[in-house]
Design an enzyme around this catalytic site. Structure first.
Site, mmCIF file in Angstrom:
data_model
loop_
_atom_site.group_PDB
_atom_site.id
_atom_site.type_symbol
_atom_site.label_atom_id
_atom_site.label_comp_id
_atom_site.label_asym_id
_atom_site.label_seq_id
_atom_site.Cartn_x
_atom_site.Cartn_y
_atom_site.Cartn_z
ATOM 1 N N GLY A 109 39.367 44.469 42.828
ATOM 2 C CA GLY A 109 40.184 43.660 41.932
ATOM 3 C C GLY A 109 39.337 42.752 41.054
ATOM 4 O O GLY A 109 39.721 42.438 39.925
ATOM 5 N N GLU A 112 38.333 44.838 38.264
ATOM 6 C CA GLU A 112 39.477 45.024 37.363
ATOM 7 C C GLU A 112 39.710 43.775 36.504
ATOM 8 O O GLU A 112 40.024 43.875 35.318
ATOM 9 C CB GLU A 112 40.729 45.374 38.177
#
Lengths: 258, 257
Positions: A109, A112
């Site tokens: 994450g 991301e």
């Protein structure tokens, strides 16, 4: 400025700063933290004093990924109803430039989130990776899409399948990041770059981001038409008049963002 | 904590002694792991401002322990999994690291010495690129370092003929910084390490970064890297101390930061 639990924010000289502030957890992202990042970004996006947003992480890692404890017991229906990734969609709609300063681990994450930035500056020694596959899942906040758009499917598949760590040099080579700097100077160099963008005419900067982003999704024909409209639109701005007058008069332009 | 090496920090110097003297300090999987761990410990320890790598007994390091080499061994995987992490830890160490070569350094033992910033040679020391004698190629970064130190032609000779390089010849070839008489060995090595440990450690680390970059970057990229290195050095307390001491006409006292 409202107080946040997991991030710190500040604003000076046109540069807004959002700092991930869970260094002891290597800035692993929980849902509330992502919500706070979005809230801060949307606030700065509407704040005329903020021209550029800098996103960085406190401590030795930018972000080692999502908070696994939080999702280990999730089921599909709960995830659908929670609709947590809509926060990520809204981060993608931020109009102002987002400049990421990353160091250490940029995993899952965290990777991301970095890919939501428009420019990335990395400290030497930074490592990127999508390790989700090792937990029996896959990236869920844009990893398979944004990385593929950046580097093409060949490398995207290899990296996301293996979960291997990508050294900063390789990330630079494949166009994931803009530059590598000495770790001691990560924030200093990022602020220099941010200050430089913040001094540019804000409306032009804004519509350049808007147009370049369209190039990722649109056909070339549609993209060209879109670009043209934005180009024409800038001729409605005071900054266009100022920029062109200053050029003719051989003086430095002063931009107001109008 | 360690079985195959000794690790001790004394007066800002980390002493890492390969400690399998009856096996001429040859590498086993465990020793490779322990050296890696110790180098990383030295990197993380703020007290440490210089690392010395040396061997117990009459050898520095005889390279891979051949007793553990059998037909099942995947040499490539041993390099990737065992030697690689140790060599990368040494290369990433932003502190001076000295190979105090007390005796023979053969095969990967020679490579280990080559991976360090300085090589001090006892008169009893010698180098031997022994790989060819067992039908292998020099590994553990050997030729990466060797070609830079002695050039392509000499590196080819040393690797293909695999002849012993006595200490005095090693110094002439530029493979070593100092040749030290056996009687003075401990004193001189300690003095050399002690001197490094009192220097501006951060600047030494940044010099190492630039030295490594010199082989990797284009000229323009190198100049940018250099500017960043100098900016980082310019922010250190040791830089301010150096300038102040110069103006005050006294000896600087560096803290390594």
């Amino acid at each position: 400025m409202e107080s946040f639990e997991f991030i710190e924010t500040s604003l000076a000289d046109g540069v807004a700063s959002i700092v991930l502030n869970r260094p002891r957890q290597l800035n692993s992202l929980n849902r509330k933290m992502v919500g706070e990042i979005l809230q801060a970004m949307e606030k700065f996006d509407r704040d005329p004093d903020a021209r550029v947003i800098v996103l960085s992480g406190k401590g030795r890692a930018f972000s080692a990924g999502a908070d696994i404890d939080e999702m280990s017991q999730d089921d599909p229906i709960r995830l659908e109803l929670l609709n947590q990734f809509s926060d990520w969609d809204r981060i993608a709609n931020i109009k102002k430039p987002i400049i990421g300063a990353v160091q250490g681990f940029v995993f899952g994450g965290g990777f991301e989130l970095a890919l939501c930035c428009d420019s990335l500056i990395a400290a030497s020694g930074t490592e990127f990776s999508f390790p989700e596959v090792n937990l029996g899942v896959m990236p869920g906040a844009g990893g398979t899409q944004r990385l593929t758009k950046l580097v093409g499917r060949t490398k995207a598949l290899e990296w996301i399948w293996t979960g291997e760590r990508i050294p900063a040099e390789e990330a630079l080579h494949h166009g994931v990041i803009n530059r590598i700097v000495a770790p001691e100077l990560l924030l200093e160099e990022t602020m220099k770059y941010a200050t430089r963008i913040a001094a540019q005419p804000p409306l032009a900067i804004r519509l350049i981001k808007d147009s370049v982003n369209k190039a990722v999704d649109y056909t070339l024909y549609e993209g060209m038409q879109y670009e043209r409209k934005n180009f024409y639109l800038l001729f409605a701005s005071e900054d266009q008049k100022e920029g062109m007058s200053a050029f003719v008069e051989k003086r430095k332009p002063e931009y107001k963002g109008k | 904590m360690y079985d195959t090496i000794q690790y001790e920090v004394k007066s800002n110097v980390a002493w890492l002694r390969l400690n399998r003297p009856d096996k001429l300090n040859s590498f086993t999987d465990q020793m490779l792991k322990e050296v890696t761990k110790a180098v990383k410990a030295a990197a993380a320890d703020e007290q440490v401002r210089c690392v010395v790598l040396t061997g117990e007994g009459r050898a520095f390091c005889a390279g891979q322990d051949l007793e553990s080499v059998d037909e099942q061994m995947d040499h490539g995987e041993v390099l990737r999994g065992q030697y690689g992490p140790m060599l990368k830890a040494i290369r990433q160490l932003e502190k001076p690291i000295v190979a105090a070569v007390n005796g023979v350094a053969a095969g990967a033992g020679f490579s280990l010495a080559l991976a360090c910033d300085f090589r001090l040679l006892s008169e009893h020391a010698s180098f031997l690129n022994a790989f060819i004698h067992v039908g292998l190629i020099p590994d553990s970064g050997n030729l990466y370092a060797l070609t830079k130190l002695v050039g392509q032609a000499k590196a080819a000779e040393l690797s293909i003929l695999g002849e012993k390089i006595p200490a005095d010849e090693a110094v002439q070839l530029g493979l070593a910084n100092r040749l030290i008489a056996a009687d003075d060995w401990e004193t001189e090595v300690t003095a050399f390490a002690g001197r490094l440990a009192m220097m501006p450690t951060k600047a030494i680390g940044l010099i190492k970064r630039s030295l490594n970059a010199a082989y990797e970057l284009s000229y323009d990229e190198f100049l940018e890297q250099e500017a960043q290195g100098q900016r980082a050095a310019g922010l250190t307390a040791d830089h301010r101390e150096g300038v102040t001491a110069f103006i005050e006409k006294r000896k600087p006292v560096f803290i390594g930061k």
